[in-house]
Design a protein around this motif. Sequence first.
Motif, mmCIF file in Angstrom:
data_model
loop_
_atom_site.group_PDB
_atom_site.id
_atom_site.type_symbol
_atom_site.label_atom_id
_atom_site.label_comp_id
_atom_site.label_asym_id
_atom_site.label_seq_id
_atom_site.Cartn_x
_atom_site.Cartn_y
_atom_site.Cartn_z
ATOM 1 N N THR A 197 4.441 -0.744 2.547
ATOM 2 C CA THR A 197 3.580 0.236 2.767
ATOM 3 C C THR A 197 2.744 0.364 1.333
ATOM 4 O O THR A 197 3.342 0.345 0.399
ATOM 5 N N GLY A 198 1.545 0.330 1.435
ATOM 6 C CA GLY A 198 0.511 0.582 0.556
ATOM 7 C C GLY A 198 -0.894 -0.212 0.693
ATOM 8 O O GLY A 198 -1.076 -0.459 1.978
ATOM 9 N N VAL A 199 -1.863 -0.168 -0.334
ATOM 10 C CA VAL A 199 -2.877 -0.733 -0.281
ATOM 11 C C VAL A 199 -2.779 -2.116 -0.802
ATOM 12 O O VAL A 199 -2.390 -2.380 -1.929
ATOM 13 N N TYR A 200 -3.435 -3.042 0.117
ATOM 14 C CA TYR A 200 -3.295 -4.325 -0.278
ATOM 15 C C TYR A 200 -4.834 -4.775 -0.629
ATOM 16 O O TYR A 200 -5.727 -4.542 -0.001
ATOM 17 N N TRP A 243 -12.107 -8.246 -7.216
ATOM 18 C CA TRP A 243 -11.461 -7.582 -6.446
ATOM 19 C C TRP A 243 -12.179 -7.100 -5.190
ATOM 20 O O TRP A 243 -13.253 -6.436 -5.199
ATOM 21 N N GLY A 244 -11.401 -7.081 -4.196
ATOM 22 C CA GLY A 244 -11.981 -6.447 -2.784
ATOM 23 C C GLY A 244 -11.463 -4.937 -2.939
ATOM 24 O O GLY A 244 -11.094 -4.498 -3.829
ATOM 25 N N GLN A 245 -12.089 -4.369 -1.839
ATOM 26 C CA GLN A 245 -12.008 -2.996 -1.796
ATOM 27 C C GLN A 245 -10.490 -2.448 -1.447
ATOM 28 O O GLN A 245 -10.282 -1.269 -1.403
ATOM 29 N N GLY A 246 -9.767 -3.403 -0.694
ATOM 30 C CA GLY A 246 -8.528 -2.995 -0.545
ATOM 31 C C GLY A 246 -8.437 -2.506 1.236
ATOM 32 O O GLY A 246 -9.391 -2.099 1.731
ATOM 33 N N THR A 247 -7.022 -2.686 1.610
ATOM 34 C CA THR A 247 -7.056 -2.486 3.069
ATOM 35 C C THR A 247 -5.567 -1.709 2.995
ATOM 36 O O THR A 247 -4.692 -2.250 2.443
ATOM 37 N N GLN A 248 -5.393 -0.401 3.733
ATOM 38 C CA GLN A 248 -4.190 0.337 3.903
ATOM 39 C C GLN A 248 -3.370 -0.468 4.943
ATOM 40 O O GLN A 248 -3.487 -0.773 5.817
ATOM 41 N N VAL A 249 -1.989 -0.665 4.454
ATOM 42 C CA VAL A 249 -0.820 -0.997 5.333
ATOM 43 C C VAL A 249 0.050 0.099 5.295
ATOM 44 O O VAL A 249 0.525 0.281 4.451
ATOM 45 N N THR A 250 0.368 0.655 6.691
ATOM 46 C CA THR A 250 1.744 1.470 6.636
ATOM 47 C C THR A 250 2.610 1.018 7.753
ATOM 48 O O THR A 250 2.261 0.884 8.732
ATOM 49 N N VAL A 251 3.930 1.015 7.033
ATOM 50 C CA VAL A 251 5.040 0.629 7.884
ATOM 51 C C VAL A 251 5.789 1.871 8.053
ATOM 52 O O VAL A 251 6.510 2.382 7.232
ATOM 53 N N SER A 252 5.702 2.187 9.475
ATOM 54 C CA SER A 252 6.638 3.557 9.605
ATOM 55 C C SER A 252 6.903 3.718 11.186
ATOM 56 O O SER A 252 6.162 3.315 11.839
ATOM 57 N N SER A 253 8.083 4.354 11.532
ATOM 58 C CA SER A 253 8.213 4.372 12.765
ATOM 59 C C SER A 253 7.630 5.963 13.245
ATOM 60 O O SER A 253 8.103 6.251 14.542
ATOM 61 N N TYR A 305 -11.897 -20.582 -4.260
ATOM 62 C CA TYR A 305 -11.297 -19.599 -5.482
ATOM 63 C C TYR A 305 -9.742 -19.781 -5.228
ATOM 64 O O TYR A 305 -9.364 -19.711 -4.033
ATOM 65 N N ALA A 306 -8.883 -19.697 -6.305
ATOM 66 C CA ALA A 306 -7.656 -19.260 -6.232
ATOM 67 C C ALA A 306 -7.420 -17.540 -5.867
ATOM 68 O O ALA A 306 -8.152 -17.127 -6.579
ATOM 69 N N ILE A 307 -6.745 -17.401 -4.811
ATOM 70 C CA ILE A 307 -6.856 -16.176 -4.387
ATOM 71 C C ILE A 307 -5.448 -15.451 -4.337
ATOM 72 O O ILE A 307 -4.440 -16.281 -3.827
ATOM 73 N N GLY A 308 -5.492 -14.224 -4.755
ATOM 74 C CA GLY A 308 -4.127 -13.501 -4.737
ATOM 75 C C GLY A 308 -4.294 -12.333 -3.652
ATOM 76 O O GLY A 308 -5.246 -11.875 -3.662
ATOM 77 N N TRP A 309 -3.016 -12.165 -3.231
ATOM 78 C CA TRP A 309 -2.961 -10.824 -2.553
ATOM 79 C C TRP A 309 -1.993 -9.781 -3.446
ATOM 80 O O TRP A 309 -0.777 -10.390 -3.853
ATOM 81 N N PHE A 310 -2.355 -8.492 -3.507
ATOM 82 C CA PHE A 310 -1.675 -7.520 -4.189
ATOM 83 C C PHE A 310 -1.258 -6.259 -3.371
ATOM 84 O O PHE A 310 -2.083 -6.110 -2.783
ATOM 85 N N LEU A 311 -0.339 -5.647 -3.982
ATOM 86 C CA LEU A 311 0.214 -4.553 -3.073
ATOM 87 C C LEU A 311 0.182 -3.453 -3.973
ATOM 88 O O LEU A 311 0.712 -3.448 -5.306
ATOM 89 N N GLN A 312 -0.581 -2.261 -4.013
ATOM 90 C CA GLN A 312 -0.522 -0.939 -4.735
ATOM 91 C C GLN A 312 0.231 0.071 -3.857
ATOM 92 O O GLN A 312 -0.215 0.731 -3.032
ATOM 93 N N ALA A 313 1.666 0.089 -4.002
ATOM 94 C CA ALA A 313 2.490 1.202 -3.295
ATOM 95 C C ALA A 313 2.188 2.456 -4.002
ATOM 96 O O ALA A 313 1.820 2.743 -5.163
#
Length: 124
Positions: A89-92, A114-124, A30-38
Amino acid sequence: QVQFVESGGGLVQPGGSLILSCAASGSFTYAIGWFLQAPGKEREGVSCISSSDDSTYYADSVKGRFTISRDSAKNTVYLQMNSLKPEDTGVYYCAAQPLWFRICGLQDSRYRYWGQGTQVTVSS
């Protein structure tokens, strides 16, 4: 109907790296995309890879930092994220366009599965 298993999210410091994986069920490509829900923002396209020729596209905000790739043998698409910033940061989510729609784009309306999403957090 294709299903996805996403993995690879987590907590990372600014400047760090993560690799997200999107494993698709079945054997079709499939043609696949990645999306960010910040937080507090609309979902936006980050990157995509076409199924016709594996051509890739990136949002301006991630060009030079993110790389999308495909392992056809594993039917898995990866998003290598380098030089991460707090605004990443957000759900990808990974998503697939209909099978016959082989050229990808960054508009979420193009995507059906759509997939279920995975959380990415960028923070110190």
